[in-house]
Write an enzyme that holds these catalytic residues in place. Structure first.
Site, short mmCIF file in Angstrom:
data_model
loop_
_atom_site.label_atom_id
_atom_site.label_comp_id
_atom_site.label_asym_id
_atom_site.label_seq_id
_atom_site.Cartn_x
_atom_site.Cartn_y
_atom_site.Cartn_z
CG HIS A 146 14.59 -18.14 -23.39
ND1 HIS A 146 14.87 -18.53 -22.11
CD2 HIS A 146 15.78 -18.12 -24.05
CE1 HIS A 146 16.18 -18.76 -22.00
NE2 HIS A 146 16.75 -18.51 -23.16
CG ASP B 122 12.31 -21.08 -20.50
OD1 ASP B 122 12.49 -20.18 -21.36
OD2 ASP B 122 12.64 -22.27 -20.69
CD GLU C 193 16.45 -21.64 -25.23
OE1 GLU C 193 17.25 -21.97 -26.13
OE2 GLU C 193 16.75 -21.66 -24.01
#
Lengths: 476, 476
Positions: free
Chosen positions: B102, B104, B169
């Site tokens: 991910h 983020d 996430e």
């Protein structure tokens, strides 16, 4: 003039002026003296001034006692409203009665669910709706109305009266206890009897006198397991969680019948005598109404006398909540690092706060020893307040009982309250005299609720009882 | 070229370009792609675009999948960041590996207690400090760096690769599960192996592979005693308080050793075999460091293997808190009318969520029958998530073990996690293939904490392990 004749004259005068009394209460209710709202403090002050003026027109000497400042949560300070100290008569041949009441009210707004404006006294079906009508403006004004009636009829007043009227009662009576202590050898020194005019009947129709209050021991049970909150996925199953210890301890305090499980806690509770038991038999109590008021399915005890005894003369233990645990909506998989369980024990004669504190400490230590947990656990008495008990056969009580019979044609129930009114004990301690709780409002007046009301019949009968009570005191 | 020679060439290329990789990670960290801050959503989108561009320069085909909108707490809607679906190679003669990661990051501010700006990658003592350095930008970029290295050396890539890179996430992976389900017969259909690149070693120095996660059953235990909150003075001792029932029930769930007291709850837990027990013996685990990290005095179990088993392969029960009770500071003498106890059970093979739900319901009913309380009590499974387990002897695991030995000169520990990564199970279900958790960061990287870091040595070695892992997969 005979006492009976005087009673009749006063009663007639009171009845003839019902409209004036309603108007007077309406004037008082129109002042929104909410002590909990700092921005309303000028209204509280206005209520103090209004009352002072009314008292002075009756020839009562009024002193305004400065009780200092209140510290608000934002750190700023706000002057507390003055306490009214009133003196009416100083005839050493007469008894002196001290009357306590308050002029501030609980918050109220139409949008809270009132059927009429809370600060506009509104009559419906013989009831006067408005904030402060029964708590406590109606009762306070009643005492003053009675003095006025004697004056209008040119009758000598049977006793000397002193008034202590505060205006922070709904917000913790800030400053009052210190004031009373400071007045012990001056203002309070000549007092023979104290009457607290700030309580309610047990039911809706039958008068009562109250001779006891429970005290309280409020505990903080502190458990700490780690230096930070932990994730239950990573740590669950391997560490001693603070909540597990806390809940385990809290679960050992009271059983499903309300019996407190702390060893020796009942040792100091005065045994029930046959004489005390007899006091409960005549008391009118509607168990169904009690359940309905609380909104509960049923009570623990099924017999009326047992219910009342467990409210008034036995200790009880309530679990209030937990600080530091997850208290929000939804799911959070946290192991809280530090939690504080809050519980309190209502104490009764002759339980000593220091004994209760020690027994609770022992109990927690014993449980923790069994649990063999490495967590830091401590229990602290955060607040302790003593119980209060008076002898319901004391002459002042007998006088109030006679007054009730004279007006209502029935013996008042002799009751207690399950909660605390700390100032009662302060008055008893500082005067050394008998204290009486003389309620004139009904249990359904809704003192702190929406649609607070005061029945016109109770307003009128209350004044008549007060008048006879004064006369009976004069005979002692 | 032999596999060993290829490994050496790749390793040398990687070592020669360490500075470039640090710069690349620095570029990624400089984009504050905090998914929890709605006002930062453009930064999250910028991070997606940055990654897409980098992937496209490597010849990876990128599709941006729209996963809809997020509903904010104020009712407004915000577009979720697109999920990157990347495809690199489609040689049917080669295996296809799907990589999940991910883009983020967790929120971060210098004022939280960082020693350097969280969004400025800062090197100190061989460590790269910055938000997202280890979670999960470092690992994601590592996979791409490896592809680049093969290209620069003109070496054919050993496998086909697919990427699923999401950017929510850290805020619940909104929309990802539905997306994966919708891709079952298209994007996911040709996948042979799945690798989750978003976890950490058990310790600071020794690599590990993870083959299991616990599931969770989160319960709401609801007790209601009255239609309104009650005053403990007036009602304490006479009514069945909701808190007393709640605490009593919560107190019967788990003992002081962490053992769950719900009847038959352990029936479905797979018995420990000698073979499984052997897996634990070689694992390096520092109990003192574990206690120190959590900030606890001690663990329940004293033996290392037992601690790990209770984190990973046995269920645990945590009491999270209570909604509706008094949770503030100070003293409040309330009997709360309606309280909801929150607890969860971490579940392990072969516990079924439906069985756990039924056993908890039975338990609560049994306790309440004994208590004979009139209160309304119910328990509800608020959230259920399955455990996940893989066979650590599966060929993909063997490939990753060989790669670890080749780079680190040591067998990785075969470990599990005590928490859940729900997307792991979704990948397994939607692909039907073996899933591997391949961590390259260390346990002290501080993924969600201040001063998050990624060791340069782990960054470099991680890429080398990835390279060998690809080659080993190609041999299967």
């Amino acid at each position: 003039m005979s006492s009976d004749d005087l009673n009749k004259r006063i009663a007639k005068y009171l009845d003839d002026h019902q409209k004036d009394y309603i108007q007077r209460l309406s004037d008082a209710v129109s002042i929104p003296s909410v002590s909990a709202w700092p921005e309303h403090r000028p209204e509280v002050v206005r209520m103090v001034e209004w009352t002072k003026s009314f008292m002075e027109t009756l020839g009562i000497t009024v002193e305004l006692a400065d009780v200092g400042e209140q510290k608000l949560s934002d750190g700023t300070k706000l002057k507390l409203p003055n306490v009214i100290l009133g003196t009416y008569g100083n005839d050493t041949a007469k008894k002196t009665v001290m009357i306590y009441g308050h002029l501030d009210v609980q918050p109220a707004q139409l949008s809270d669910g009132w059927d009429s404006e809370p600060f506009v006294l509104t009559e419906r079906d013989g009831k006067l709706y408005g904030r402060g009508s029964t708590d406590d403006k109606g009762p306070v004004i009643s005492w003053l109305n009675v003095i006025e009636a004697y004056q209008k009829l040119n009758e000598p007043f049977p006793v000397n009266v002193k008034f202590v009227l505060e205006s922070m009662e709904e917000y913790g009576s800030d400053g009052l206890e210190d004031l009373l202590k400071s007045l012990k050898n001056t203002f309070l020194s000549g007092v023979d009897y104290v009457v607290i005019s700030d309580s309610y009947w047990l039911g809706k129709t039958k008068p009562c006198l109250q001779y006891g209050l429970r005290g309280i021991c409020y505990f903080f049970l502190d458990v700490e397991c780690s230096t930070k909150d932990l994730h239950s996925g990573c740590f669950g199953g391997t560490i001693h969680e603070a909540m597990t210890d806390l809940i385990a301890i809290m679960g050992t305090l009271v059983d499903n019948k309300g019996h407190i499980l702390i060893d020796r806690l009942y040792d100091e509770v005065v045994p029930l005598t046959l004489e005390e038991e007899e006091l409960y038999k005549p008391i009118t109590f509607d168990t169904a109404a009690y359940c309905s008021e609380a909104g509960v399915q049923s009570t623990i005890q099924s017999e009326k006398d047992q219910i009342l005894m467990h409210r008034w003369r036995y200790p009880s233990l309530s679990l209030h909540g937990i600080q530091g645990a997850f208290d929000g909506c939804g799911c959070k998989t946290v192991i809280p690092r530090h939690v504080i369980g809050k519980f309190s024990i209502r104490i009764v004669p002759n339980m000593k706060i220091s004994t209760v504190e020690k027994l609770v400490e022992n109990h927690v230590q014993t449980i923790m020893k069994e649990r063999n947990s490495p967590n830091k656990v401590s229990v602290k008495l955060e607040h302790g307040g003593d119980y209060w008990i008076a002898d319901p056969n004391n002459p002042q009580y007998v006088a109030a009982r006679k007054a009730t019979v004279a007006v209502h044609g029935i013996e008042p129930d002799l009751t207690r309250e399950g909660g605390s009114i700390p100032i009662t004990l302060t008055f008893q301690e500082q005067t050394g005299k008998n204290v009486l709780l003389l309620p004139i409002g009904a249990s359904d007046d809704g003192a702190h609720s929406q649609n607070e009301k005061f029945d016109i019949s109770n307003y009128m009968n209350g004044m008549k009882v007060m008048s006879v009570y004064f006369q009976e005191l004069a005979k002692l």
